[in-house]
Design an enzyme around this catalytic site. Structure first.
Site, mmCIF file in Angstrom:
data_model
loop_
_atom_site.group_PDB
_atom_site.id
_atom_site.type_symbol
_atom_site.label_atom_id
_atom_site.label_comp_id
_atom_site.label_asym_id
_atom_site.label_seq_id
_atom_site.Cartn_x
_atom_site.Cartn_y
_atom_site.Cartn_z
ATOM 1 N N ASP A 145 -4.598 6.723 10.335
ATOM 2 C CA ASP A 145 -4.650 5.321 10.784
ATOM 3 C C ASP A 145 -3.393 4.922 11.554
ATOM 4 O O ASP A 145 -3.311 3.806 12.073
ATOM 5 C CB ASP A 145 -4.878 4.372 9.598
ATOM 6 C CG ASP A 145 -3.715 4.343 8.601
ATOM 7 O OD1 ASP A 145 -2.731 5.090 8.801
ATOM 8 O OD2 ASP A 145 -3.812 3.579 7.628
ATOM 9 N N HIS B 195 -0.048 4.063 7.806
ATOM 10 C CA HIS B 195 0.458 4.514 6.512
ATOM 11 C C HIS B 195 1.015 5.939 6.595
ATOM 12 O O HIS B 195 0.554 6.720 7.425
ATOM 13 C CB HIS B 195 -0.661 4.473 5.461
ATOM 14 C CG HIS B 195 -1.169 3.101 5.180
ATOM 15 N ND1 HIS B 195 -2.217 2.537 5.882
ATOM 16 C CD2 HIS B 195 -0.757 2.174 4.291
ATOM 17 C CE1 HIS B 195 -2.421 1.312 5.426
ATOM 18 N NE2 HIS B 195 -1.557 1.063 4.466
ATOM 19 N N SER C 93 0.813 -1.223 0.000
ATOM 20 C CA SER C 93 0.000 0.000 0.000
ATOM 21 C C SER C 93 0.847 1.273 0.000
ATOM 22 O O SER C 93 0.345 2.337 -0.340
ATOM 23 C CB SER C 93 -0.946 0.008 1.206
ATOM 24 O OG SER C 93 -0.227 -0.264 2.391
#
Length: 213
Positions: free
Chosen positions: A187, A190, A11
């Site tokens: 979050d 990330h 990601s």
């Protein structure tokens, strides 16, 4: 003349947590275009949640992955963070399980990284044009967990061992350590836009090796 940039990984490669165009891949591409003074075509093969296992399998069996890598002049890899996260989640609320699960995940990671780098070499063997590979090191998404800190350091030490004339390792650990609040998305896992910019800067700082001629 133009170059082909193929980004593979998790990601971080997709740019999750940043606005479109602000992940490290598009930012680094713009930096590379400015440095090399040539257009750069981009193929972004990032997959959210990808582990070292998943990347190794794709490089061995996915035709599109293999083709995009064999055609590339510039390759970036971001991988490993999900291996740590999965092991930490598997331990859950049982701290006694954390250390053995992390050790097992690290052994798997090292084996997979070795396979990934071997497959990349095979795919690039006999290619007439010079190419460079850049590996994004890991920061620690669990800075409050000592075992995770050790894990990330060991992973980075192992992966940086692949540094060569062709392959460069972008160490980002110390930039993120203690600065998580400013560089991570809401979050706390990330990077945010600023965090991705740090990664792109570190990649750019490695130079462009044989592409710079």
């Amino acid at each position: 003349m133009s170059y082909q940039y193929t980004a593979i990984g998790d990601s971080l490669t997709t740019g999750f947590g940043a606005l479109p165009g602000n992940g490290f891949v598009p930012v680094y591409r713009r930096m590379a275009e400015a440095r090399l003074r040539t257009p750069i075509r981009l193929t972004n093969l990032g997959v959210n949640g990808l582990t070292t296992d998943g990347l190794e399998q794709r490089l061995k069996a996915d035709y599109n992955f293999r083709l995009a890598v064999s055609d590339a002049d510039l390759i970036t890899i971001s991988i490993g963070g999900n291996d740590l996260i999965k092991a930490a989640k598997a331990a859950g609320t049982r701290p006694g399980d954390l250390s053995p699960l992390l050790q097992k995940a690290l052994r798997n990671c090292k084996r997979n990284i070795s396979d990934i780098m071997g497959t990349l070499s095979q795919l690039k063997a006999g290619m007439p044009r010079p190419y460079i590979i850049r590996i994004v090191g890991l920061y620690n998404p669990y800075p409050q967990v000592d075992e995770a800190t050790d894990w990330v350091r060991q992973f980075n030490r192992y992966t940086s061992g692949y540094s060569s004339r062709v392959c460069g390792f972008a160490s980002i650990y110390s930039e993120f350590a203690g600065n998580e609040r400013g560089l991570l998305f809401i979050d706390h896992i990330h990077p945010n836009g600023r965090g991705y910019r740090v990664i792109a800067d570190k990649l750019d700082g490695l130079g462009y090796g044989r592409l710079g001629y």
